[in-house]
Design an enzyme around this catalytic site. Structure first.
Site, PDB file in Angstrom:
ATOM      1  CD  GLN A 170      -2.524  -1.147   2.696  1.00 20.99           C
ATOM      2  OE1 GLN A 170      -3.305  -0.245   2.938  1.00 20.99           O
ATOM      3  NE2 GLN A 170      -2.269  -2.129   3.536  1.00 20.99           N
ATOM      4  CG  ASN A 171       4.158   1.300   2.425  1.00 21.46           C
ATOM      5  OD1 ASN A 171       3.103   1.517   2.999  1.00 21.46           O
ATOM      6  ND2 ASN A 171       5.143   0.640   2.983  1.00 21.46           N
ATOM      7  CB  VAL A 172       3.077   6.177  -2.208  1.00 23.32           C
ATOM      8  CG1 VAL A 172       1.629   5.755  -2.393  1.00 23.32           C
ATOM      9  CG2 VAL A 172       3.234   7.090  -0.997  1.00 23.32           C
ATOM     10  CG  ASP A 173       7.874   3.672   0.939  1.00 22.32           C
ATOM     11  OD1 ASP A 173       8.048   2.684   0.173  1.00 22.32           O
ATOM     12  OD2 ASP A 173       7.537   3.549   2.134  1.00 22.32           O
TER      13      ASP A 173
ATOM     14  CG  HIS B   9      -2.583   3.278  -2.424  1.00 19.15           C
ATOM     15  ND1 HIS B   9      -3.940   3.242  -2.660  1.00 19.15           N
ATOM     16  CD2 HIS B   9      -2.411   2.656  -1.234  1.00 19.15           C
ATOM     17  CE1 HIS B   9      -4.551   2.648  -1.657  1.00 19.15           C
ATOM     18  NE2 HIS B   9      -3.651   2.272  -0.789  1.00 19.15           N
TER      19      HIS B   9
END
Length: 166
Positions: free
Chosen positions: A134-137, A152
């Site tokens: 779910q992370n965007v990093d 995401h």
């Protein structure tokens, strides 16, 4: 490095790190029995898919939203912009992109931590098939994991003029 040694190193290194006090929620150390069960599971299952969220990146210095005392909701009055708000208001879009722009140098300089690197190694060793996050990093990718599904997408600087959002 076996899973057991990796998790022991992770716990020890965290105790010396100021990031722990800043972003990592209070937690009990991993028990040897739990680490052994995880190791046995990963060694016995050929098609494991790992799902990760914000908790995996707190040790890299990226705060989550909800952790008591250390999450962004607990430390600030900032709340995420909701999709409909973003679509309906040019002011909200400007604020979103301004915050993204200002925070980008710090956010993009974060490095993958021991857990990201362990998952990458497990993928190379064919212990896991992929990581769904779910992370965007992009820290799984920075660690070298090849098969990453980003639910995401990922955050980056906008590829268009902010005025186009107006």
């Amino acid at each position: 490095m076996r899973v057991n040694n990796l998790l022991r190193f992770r716990t020890t290194s965290l105790q010396r790190c100021s990031i722990k006090q800043q972003y990592v929620p209070e937690h009990k150390p991993a028990l040897d029995d739990d680490i052994k069960r995880l190791e046995d599971f990963l060694l016995s299952k050929p098609n494991v898919v790992v799902l990760t969220g914000a908790g995996i990146s707190t040790e890299s210095g990226i705060p989550d939203y909800r952790s008591e005392g250390v999450g962004l909701y607990a430390r600030t009055n900032h709340k995420p912009i909701q999709h409909m708000e973003f679509l309906k208001s040019s002011n909200v879009r400007r604020r979103y992109w301004a915050r993204n722009f200002v925070g980008w140098p710090s956010f993009s300089s974060k490095q993958a931590n021991a857990t990201h690197h362990a998952l990458s190694r497990f993928e190379r060793e064919l212990r896991i098939q992929s990581v769904v996050t779910q992370n965007v990093d992009r820290l799984h990718t920075k660690a070298g994991t090849k098969n990453v599904v980003e639910l995401h997408e990922h955050i980056g600087l906008p590829k268009f003029d902010v005025q186009q959002c107006a």
